[in-house]
Design an enzyme around this catalytic site. Structure first.
Site, PDB file in Angstrom:
ATOM      1  CE  LYS A 143      -4.577 -19.343  -0.226  1.00 42.39           C
ATOM      2  NZ  LYS A 143      -4.708 -19.238   1.529  1.00 42.39           N
ATOM      3  CG  ASP A 145      -3.607 -25.340   2.033  1.00 40.28           C
ATOM      4  OD1 ASP A 145      -2.882 -25.917   1.193  1.00 40.28           O
ATOM      5  OD2 ASP A 145      -5.328 -25.912   2.038  1.00 40.28           O
TER       6      ASP A 145
END
Length: 213
Positions: A122, A140
């Protein structure tokens, strides 16, 4: 309701019309500052991170300066972000690597970034997308939730969803779509009480249809 390629395209076009090009919510003035801010944002709001970095960055905004701060000093600065001990350790370990291997600079490749302590897929995707204009989709909790509810991409893991979104979204839109899904998740498609009646995808979204049935 079957989510066809045409429906997914309509969803993306509505996101584009509604949100356009969004800027990151985290405040930063250099690649290293963004790296630090994204690491701090794990299980913490962007608003809180911005408050912390407003105090941290004026004096400690390079790997060398962060190392001078030391573990206890850095922990005291980022304590309100949560998970501050592990975040401080990771940031100091990363600072050592950046100083020794990259002359204090943040590497530009995804492969190099994910090798840094505390930098997962991420964070690396956020960095390459924002800093180096490389198309990427960072997944996320907001992106994961919105993608699964709308069925733009269905998956049990962030990686599953990331790969699914890469297939569903034109590559030129990857980076901006990441921000669309985050913003939509924060404002409308909330975790506990999604505001389906206010959603621009209300007539297309499978989750909204189930809620109304």
């Amino acid at each position: 309701m079957a989510i066809t390629k045409k429906i997914k395209q309509e969803m993306l076009e509505r996101f584009q019309q509604q949100y356009g090009i969004l800027k990151p919510a985290l405040h930063y003035h250099s690649p290293f500052e963004l790296l630090v801010a994204v690491v701090l944002s794990a299980q913490c709001t962007d608003e809180r991170v911005n408050i912390v970095t407003e105090d941290l960055f004026p004096l400690y905004n390079t790997p060398k300066k962060m190392l001078e701060l030391g573990l206890l000093g850095l922990e005291s600065k980022i304590r309100t972000c949560g998970l501050y001990h592990s975040k401080a350790q990771h940031l100091l370990e990363t600072s050592v690597i950046l100083c020794e291997k990259y002359d204090g600079e943040v590497p530009q490749s995804f492969e190099e970034l994910v090798k840094l302590p505390g930098v997962g897929r991420k964070t690396a995707n956020v960095l390459v997308s924002i800093l180096f204009n490389i198309p990427a989709i960072a997944v996320d909790t907001h992106v994961f939730r919105v993608a699964n509810r709308t069925e733009l991409a269905v998956g049990k893991t962030p990686l599953d969803v990331e790969l699914g979104l890469q297939k569903a979204i034109p590559k030129k839109w990857w980076s901006r779509a990441h921000h669309w899904l985050i913003w939509h998740g924060r404002r409308i498609c909330k975790a506990r009480t999604p505001l389906c009646d206010d959603c621009i995808l209300n007539d297309l979204c499978p989750a909204a249809a189930l809620k109304d049935s």
